[in-house]
Design an enzyme around this catalytic site. Structure first.
Site, mmCIF file in Angstrom:
data_model
loop_
_atom_site.group_PDB
_atom_site.id
_atom_site.type_symbol
_atom_site.label_atom_id
_atom_site.label_comp_id
_atom_site.label_asym_id
_atom_site.label_seq_id
_atom_site.Cartn_x
_atom_site.Cartn_y
_atom_site.Cartn_z
ATOM 1 N N ASN A 46 -11.278 52.112 20.640
ATOM 2 C CA ASN A 46 -10.779 53.532 20.453
ATOM 3 C C ASN A 46 -9.960 53.845 21.700
ATOM 4 O OD1 ASN A 46 -12.656 54.127 18.232
ATOM 5 N ND2 ASN A 46 -14.317 53.931 19.637
ATOM 6 N N ASP A 48 -9.911 56.399 23.548
ATOM 7 C CA ASP A 48 -10.740 56.960 24.748
ATOM 8 C C ASP A 48 -11.340 55.897 25.779
ATOM 9 O OD1 ASP A 48 -13.010 56.140 23.221
ATOM 10 O OD2 ASP A 48 -13.824 58.040 23.696
ATOM 11 N N ASP A 52 -16.430 50.716 19.102
ATOM 12 C CA ASP A 52 -17.490 50.794 17.962
ATOM 13 C C ASP A 52 -18.048 49.520 17.796
ATOM 14 O OD1 ASP A 52 -16.906 53.545 18.250
ATOM 15 O OD2 ASP A 52 -15.612 53.248 16.622
#
Length: 125
Positions: A46, A48, A52
């Site tokens: 991701n 940020d 996942d």
């Protein structure tokens, strides 16, 4: 490992996920399909800096520890690598915790965009 739908269904039932937080099995199955294509080893990075992991794409910022996500909460108290093995029991336990806190499947983007309000007949167990 790419799970067959029936294998996933069997695991979901064994973990008591049918009807948990009023979530039906087809909703869980649809979510897993659109998050990972039933692939227990799926990972996605991701923007940020979090990742996942696994069949339900559990996030390292909040739920598991991967040793590289700054400020990880590790709320499921599990190593993210455990979410990538062929045994999805721990994935489902963590997913149950996530769904319990959210009172549903809203934390899963794929559920919101591809499962919620859609025809789930092909995801029946």
């Amino acid at each position: 490992k790419i799970l067959k739908k029936q294998e996933l269904c069997k695991n979901l039932v064994a973990q008591g996920m049918n009807g948990y937080q009023h979530i039906t099995l087809p909703n869980w199955v649809c979510t897993a399909f659109h998050e990972s294509s039933y692939n227990t080893r799926a990972t996605n990075h991701n923007t940020d800096g979090s990742t996942d992991y696994g069949i339900l794409q559990i996030n390292s910022r909040y739920w598991c520890h991967d040793g590289k996500t700054p400020g990880s909460k590790n709320a499921c108290n599990i190593s993210c690598s455990k979410l990538l093995d062929d045994d999805i029991t721990d994935d489902l336990k963590c997913a149950k915790k996530i769904a319990g806190e959210a009172k549903g499947l809203t934390p899963w983007v794929a559920w919101k965009s591809k499962c919620r309000g859609h025809d789930l007949s092909k995801f029946k167990c």
